[in-house]
Design a protein around this motif. Structure first.
Motif, PDB file in Angstrom:
ATOM      1  N   GLU C  29       0.747  -1.157  -0.089  1.00 41.83           N
ATOM      2  CA  GLU C  29      -0.048  -0.012  -0.010  1.00 41.83           C
ATOM      3  C   GLU C  29       0.668   1.327   0.082  1.00 41.83           C
ATOM      4  N   ASN C  30       2.087   1.126   0.248  1.00 41.49           N
ATOM      5  CA  ASN C  30       3.014   2.402   0.668  1.00 41.49           C
ATOM      6  C   ASN C  30       3.616   2.806  -0.817  1.00 41.49           C
ATOM      7  N   ASN C  32       3.452   4.259  -3.295  1.00 38.18           N
ATOM      8  CA  ASN C  32       3.587   5.508  -4.047  1.00 38.18           C
ATOM      9  C   ASN C  32       4.439   6.567  -3.079  1.00 38.18           C
ATOM     10  N   ARG C  33       4.837   6.062  -2.036  1.00 42.48           N
ATOM     11  CA  ARG C  33       5.567   7.020  -1.112  1.00 42.48           C
ATOM     12  C   ARG C  33       7.159   6.822  -1.502  1.00 42.48           C
ATOM     13  N   CYS C  34       7.357   6.066  -2.460  1.00 39.22           N
ATOM     14  CA  CYS C  34       8.989   5.936  -2.967  1.00 39.22           C
ATOM     15  C   CYS C  34       9.503   7.098  -3.339  1.00 39.22           C
ATOM     16  N   ILE C  35      10.637   7.520  -2.679  1.00 37.47           N
ATOM     17  CA  ILE C  35      11.174   8.752  -3.018  1.00 37.47           C
ATOM     18  C   ILE C  35      12.711   8.109  -3.805  1.00 37.47           C
ATOM     19  N   GLN C  36      12.624   7.097  -4.390  1.00 31.17           N
ATOM     20  CA  GLN C  36      13.781   6.811  -5.020  1.00 31.17           C
ATOM     21  C   GLN C  36      15.148   6.980  -4.488  1.00 31.17           C
ATOM     22  N   ARG C  62       5.160   1.458  -9.930  1.00 33.88           N
ATOM     23  CA  ARG C  62       4.242   2.441  -9.522  1.00 33.88           C
ATOM     24  C   ARG C  62       3.449   3.605 -10.728  1.00 33.88           C
ATOM     25  N   LYS C  90      10.972   4.890   3.802  1.00 31.15           N
ATOM     26  CA  LYS C  90       9.250   5.168   3.853  1.00 31.15           C
ATOM     27  C   LYS C  90       8.190   3.968   4.085  1.00 31.15           C
TER      28      LYS C  90
END
Lengths: 668, 309, 197
Positions: C29-30, C32-36, C62, C90
């Motif tokens: 579920e998380n 989309n939080r990825c900041i790469q 994503r 994250k």
């Protein structure tokens, strides 16, 4: 040629020499004990010591005690740069009971140990410098600081959030403030914004109460639609001229009822509405926005049919039941005197047309971030409805970051606020339209309380973030689904693919740059700019709101890009600096100023043109130059330029310098 | 106290020495293990990679069986333990998981209410009899034996219910309790590559190599693990690893329960020590932990294997 | 048209529904939080063998670049050690995303270039769901024959040793009552991230 009457030859010169180890900063490269021993042999030196940290309390006490015990009347401290500790050692000298200006510092750290490679030569150089210092300090004379009264009022230039905050802080502290704003209303850029990041509270809701407070504050004289045209004087005593442009409205009578606007013979707008960044037109008589402060309309003489000499029904005149319209009004110039000045003249946004491949001006559906700010505002020209210029509600929006930022071809700097402003607009655009939002960024910069969290929220809400600087915005379709769209081409550096993203609307996050007339303002207040054109603070860390001109302070984006919280904090700091200047009621001036030996001055005015501080005037009657010590910064330019050698400078007397040079050379 | 013993598939074949040694230790310490009736494979990493609905149902089914008996479930296999624990957590956290599992279990008339604990021998032995009790029962202290505890992934990740995820200590404490010396090395929690041992052995062996190398740098005489997959992966492929990395030497890889059992007086054969691929008896004799049986020594693994296999 | 050195990715290459399905899978579920930040790629013990680093897989997943992520070898090399997952700043369930992608690849009938791990998982799943327990001997032999026939003979010695030490046998392990497990599996609705499920 040099008068030497200041030196009393009868007095026996008794010099104390003190050399600092500065931990290992100096001692590792210079044999300080040897230098001390050497200094002891110099004529006039009564006592010579080395100590680990001369600037420590114990080190200073050493000087104080030696002055008393050895009846010293000159002090030489060989240590770091006088920038750091001249004040420390002058104070210690004073505590010892003699005039602080009888102390001289020799910089053997920055000019010695830090730049030397070899211990022997560094030690020899330190000896030479010590000899020079001892040689020149003999000629030092007692000097006194001058005191001047400080006027208890402040001029704040610019009525954006920075100027508003500074003005209110000072006014609440009981100082009288003149707030001068160029536009017909205060509020600045913040008044144009819809929401503020990261909390998304309404910009108007938090700004307008402050604007009204300014408008009604007994300690604030608000002059909107006015500009500072002249400034002279010195810290604590500035004389300023303000041009108050003609509004063609009797300000005391106008209540801002807008009846005149309603009844203007132009039934619709005729000229780009500046407040709404040209998204709509306004009439010649207008008020920027309903909560304007002062709540007074203004007539634009260039478009008003009557004022521009055309035919007009003049239907506005009878519409005003208070007879406030006054077509005979002319501009006035007010003269005021203030103790301090806060410059808060703000910024302008980057002109997106300078990046032609982003299509601003060519494709109607390419907007600047400021235009979108107005569009998403419920009180804005579309009442918050987001529609493209072709009438479509966008299903997809691309936000291009760093337009006119981080770019050697335009502006090299990071504008600091655009990442967060873009995130905010992404949020609002999604909220208003449900569109897919694509952010194209180089780096995401979210340093601030709650900022990273806001970024994460937008990530989680499914906004797209594509890392790569947009190469072009084009309408050239390569695929059927790209037809009738603007296509953003970019390398997504994180997925490693070149991507084409078709969107209905493009938003260019335009950067922050100095006002177009920043250099005029700079000259007006005699402050400097860094090379990008933002006003220069005295010290980037330790004096961030002061300028090189005493009594002139900076707040807000005129000093560099910053967001609202930082601007408000900085405005508070500028107000505090001004208060600290005003509150004692007087200023003390350093005595190392230049003075004219009247008998030698021929009145040639060479010095007058050279002085960067405007401190020299001409006494027409006596035909000689007069230096205002309050303005003189002791830079020495006039001293060097005077063809008659008529100008001298305290602490930098020719003979002092010659003696110093002679002694240095004697050692070499 | 009685526990629902969940052996899992490995403890019945490649890891049978783990079952033997674990049950022997339990017997000595008076812990009663009752094997769960009709248990099924936990699904390991495979089910999860193919079909997640059945994967969670298969895992949780075993928990529901234990719960029906009102006993905590003991899963010695690191893989099973990790999978069951994760299933338990995800059953609680994700409505989609719960929905699927509940419907699946209902077909068998089962339900799961999360009323039991899922336990691993490492933690069970540390807490239930306790280290003090274990120390008091030591008959054959592991004096002079330098032990590198290898934890691997599943006791620690994604949840570490009983130890420090980044520097686990439980197994070390047990080994210290029975007199061993500790070889401290950083790779103790790194992946052994076991999941790829059967499919892409080259990659798995690179990972295993690093663990063995790191343990030997810390001067370990032996490695202990609490997972049959790790044990197998570390033990069975040493020939191939040494062939490509001559800088490591053969090192016996024990189940920690084997060394515990030894210290508590059980005989090597009861503990399945003869089942190791890299023989473990020799080092124990060298350190004087086991009596001098020089005559049989060389034959031990083969002979014992033949008897028990 | 000249051969393209690098393919352009068009919006039509993206499948937003695919990304949404992944996010609906347990633990994902998380996403989309990825900041790469690439902590995952740095810490992964196997990332050097992967054709795409885990970071890039997350980015493409994503964004919904379904074909790219389902065809990479990364998802099959993931050894489920969860190191990335526990270190992710994250708190993205990266290992779970890898599981989800493996399931989706199987759902899409994709046969990976590096086929062995998928074959092993399939063999395991089939044995485990059919008999309720895994017969390790059968599993190993089947997998090795199917994926690394050349290695089969080199493992002969090990096999013999395992037979001798009693760690390896030909016996097929079974639950006493397999029918109940079959019934449970059949009654279990799939977890595939599709909205109806």
């Amino acid at each position: 040629m040099v008068s030497d009457n200041s030196h009393n030859p009868a007095e026996e010169v008794r010099i104390g020499f003190f050399i600092c180890h500065c931990g290992v900063n100096i001692a590792s490269k210079i044999d300080v004990a040897e230098v001390a021993k050497f200094a002891e042999t110099l004529p006039g030196v009564v006592v010579s010591r080395d100590y680990k940290y001369m600037c420590s309390d114990a080190g200073q006490d050493l000087i104080v005690e030696d002055i008393k015990n050895f009846r010293l009347n000159r002090i030489v401290v060989a240590a770091c740069s006088p920038f750091l500790h001249e004040k420390t050692f002058r104070t210690a000298t004073q505590r010892g009971g003699i005039n602080p200006f009888l102390c001289h510092m020799v910089n053997i750290r920055e000019h010695g140990s830090w730049v030397a490679e070899d211990r022997v030569t560094a030690t020899e150089k330190a000896k030479a410098m010590a000899q020079g210092g001892v040689g020149r300090v003999r000629r030092h004379v007692a000097l006194e600081k001058r005191r001047e009264p400080v006027l208890q009022s402040v001029l704040v230039v610019g009525g954006g959030i920075a100027g508003i905050q500074a003005a209110l802080t000072l006014a609440n502290a009981g100082k009288h403030v003149y707030l001068v704003e160029r536009e017909p209303t205060i509020g600045g850029h913040m008044a144009q914004f819809d929401k503020t990041f990261p909390t998304l509270d309404c910009a108007a809701c938090i700004l307008t109460p402050k604007m009204s407070e300014v408008g009604s504050h007994p300690n604030i004289t608000l002059w909107a639609y006015s500009e500072v045209i002249h400034s002279e004087g010195y810290v604590g005593n500035y004389k300023v001229k303000v041009r108050r442009k003609a509004r063609y409205i009797n300000e005391d009578e106008c209540t801002g009822c807008m009846e005149c606007v309603e009844h203007c013979s132009f039934k619709t707008g005729v000229v780009d509405d500046e407040f709404n960044v040209g998204l709509v037109k306004r009439k010649p008589v207008y008020m920027s926005f309903p909560q304007a402060v002062p709540k007074i309309v203004v007539i634009d003489p260039l478009t008003c049919a009557k004022l521009s000499g055309g035919k007009c029904e003049e239907s506005c005149i009878p519409a005003c039941d208070r007879q406030a319209l006054d077509f005979t009004q002319t501009e006035r110039v007010e003269e005021i005197e203030v103790g301090a000045i806060i410059v808060a003249t703000g910024f302008k946004t980057f002109d997106a047309k300078r990046k032609p491949y982003y299509g601003y001006g060519d494709f109607p559906n390419v907007y600047t971030s400021l235009e979108i700010e107005r569009m998403v505002t419920s009180s804005g020209p579309t009442e918050g409805e987001v529609v493209c210029r072709d009438g479509r509600v966008p299903k997809s929006v691309g936000i291009v970051h760093c337009v006119g930022s981080r770019d050697h071809q335009t502006n090299r700097w990071c504008s600091r606020v655009c990442c967060m402003a873009s995130l905010k607009l992404a949020y609002l655009l999604k909220e208003h339209t449900g569109a897919e939002i694509y952010n194209f960024y180089i780096d995401m910069r979210t340093p601030g309380k709650g900022y990273e969290e806001f970024y994460e929220r937008l990530l989680e809400e499914g906004n797209h973030f594509i890392r790569g600087r947009v190469a072009e915005v084009t309408d050239f379709a390569m695929r059927p689904e790209e037809e009738n769209h603007l296509i953003i081409q970019v390398e997504d550096t994180l997925s490693g693919y070149v991507r084409r993203v078709p969107v209905d609307m493009v938003v260019l996050a335009v950067g922050i740059e100095p006002q177009a007339d920043a250099s005029v303002v700079r000259r007006l207040f005699n402050i400097s700019c860094s090379d990008e054109g933002f006003f220069l603070e005295r010290h980037p860390k330790l004096a961030p709101v002061s300028t090189a001109t005493e009594g002139v302070y900076l707040a807000g984006c005129c000093q560099g890009p910053r967001d609202i919280p930082d601007t408000v904090a900085q405005a508070g700091a500028a107000a505090a600096e001004a208060l600290a200047l005003l509150d004692p009621g007087f200023v003390e001036m350093e005595p190392m100023t230049a003075y004219v030996e009247n008998e030698l001055c021929s009145g040639c005015k060479t010095c007058q043109t050279m002085c960067p501080y405007g401190a020299i005037s001409n006494d027409a009657e006596r035909k000689i130059a007069v230096i205002n010590p309050m303005l003189c910064k002791g830079c020495g330019t006039c001293v060097a330029s005077c063809p008659s050698g008529a100008i001298h400078q305290n602490l930098f007397d020719d003979q002092e310098l010659f003696d110093e040079i002679q002694e240095v050379l004697a050692h070499a | 106290m009685k526990y629902a013993y969940y052996p899992g598939c490995s403890l019945k074949s490649s890891g049978r020495a783990y079952e033997e040694s674990f049950l022997a230790v339990c017997k000595i310490l008076g812990l009663e293990m009752e094997e769960l009736d009709n248990w099924n494979c936990c699904g390991a990493t495979s089910f999860m990679s193919i079909e997640q609905g059945p994967a969670y149902t298969c895992s949780v089914r075993n928990l529901a069986l234990a719960e029906k008996k009102n006993m905590d479930l003991v899963a010695p296999c690191g893989g099973c333990y990790g999978v069951l624990l994760k299933a338990d957590h995800y059953y609680a956290d994700y409505p989609a998981v719960r929905n699927s599992v509940d419907k699946g279990l209902a077909a068998e008339g089962l339900q799961y209410r999360r009323q039991i604990q899922i336990r691993h021998p490492m933690e069970l032995l540390t807490h239930d009899p306790g280290l003090k009790a274990i120390r008091s029962l030591v008959k054959r202290p592991l004096k002079g034996l330098r032990v590198a505890s290898y934890y691997g992934c599943r006791f620690l990740r994604p949840v570490a219910p009983f130890d420090d995820m980044r520097h686990p200590q439980t197994m070390d404490s047990l080994m210290k309790t029975v007199g061993a010396r500790i070889a401290d090395y950083a790779s103790r929690g790194r992946c052994c590559g076991g999941a790829l041992a059967g499919s892409i052995p080259k990659m798995a062996q690179e990972l295993t190599y690093r663990l063995i190398k790191d343990a030997q740098k810390a001067e370990a005489d032996v490695i202990v693990t609490g997972c049959p997959l790790c044990q197998f992966n570390l033990d069975a492929f040493q020939d191939e690893i040494i062939a490509s990395h001559p800088d490591v030497k053969p090192i016996p890889v024990f189940f920690f329960t084997q060394l515990l059992g030894l210290a508590l007086g059980a005989e090597p054969e009861e503990l399945g020590i003869q089942r190791l691929i890299v023989p473990g008896i020799k080092i124990l004799q060298e350190k004087g932990i086991l009596g001098d049986k020089k005559a049989d020594e060389k034959k031990v693994p083969v002979a014992a294997g033949a008897q028990n296999g | 048209m000249a051969t393209l050195e690098r393919e352009i990715r068009f919006e039509s290459d993206r499948d937003p529904e695919f990304a949404a399905q992944i996010r609906r899978m347990p633990g994902c579920e998380n996403l989309n939080r990825c900041i790469q930040c690439a902590t995952c790629s740095g810490i992964c013990p196997l990332s050097t063998y992967m054709d795409m680093t885990p970071r890039r897989v997350i980015q493409l997943a994503r964004d919904g670049f379904k074909a790219d992520v389902l065809n990479c070898n990364t998802i099959w090399l993931c050894a489920s050690c969860y190191q990335c997952q526990v270190e992710c700043p994250k708190e993205i369930g990266i290992t779970d995303v890898m599981y989800a992608l493996k399931c989706k690849a199987i759902e899409a009938g994709i046969k990976p270039k590096q086929a062995a791990p998928q074959t092993l998982y399939r063999e395991f799943y089939n044995l485990g769901t059919k008999n309720g327990r895994i017969s390790e001997g059968a599993l190993m032999v089947n997998t090795v024959i199917k994926t690394q026939p050349a290695r089969f003979w080199s493992l002969k010695m090990l096999g013999l040793r395992l037979l001798r030490t009693g760690r390896f046998g030909w016996k097929i392990e079974r639950m006493p009552q397999q029918s109940v497990l079959k019934a449970a599996i059949q009654a279990t609705p799939p977890i595939n991230g599709k909205e109806s499920s």
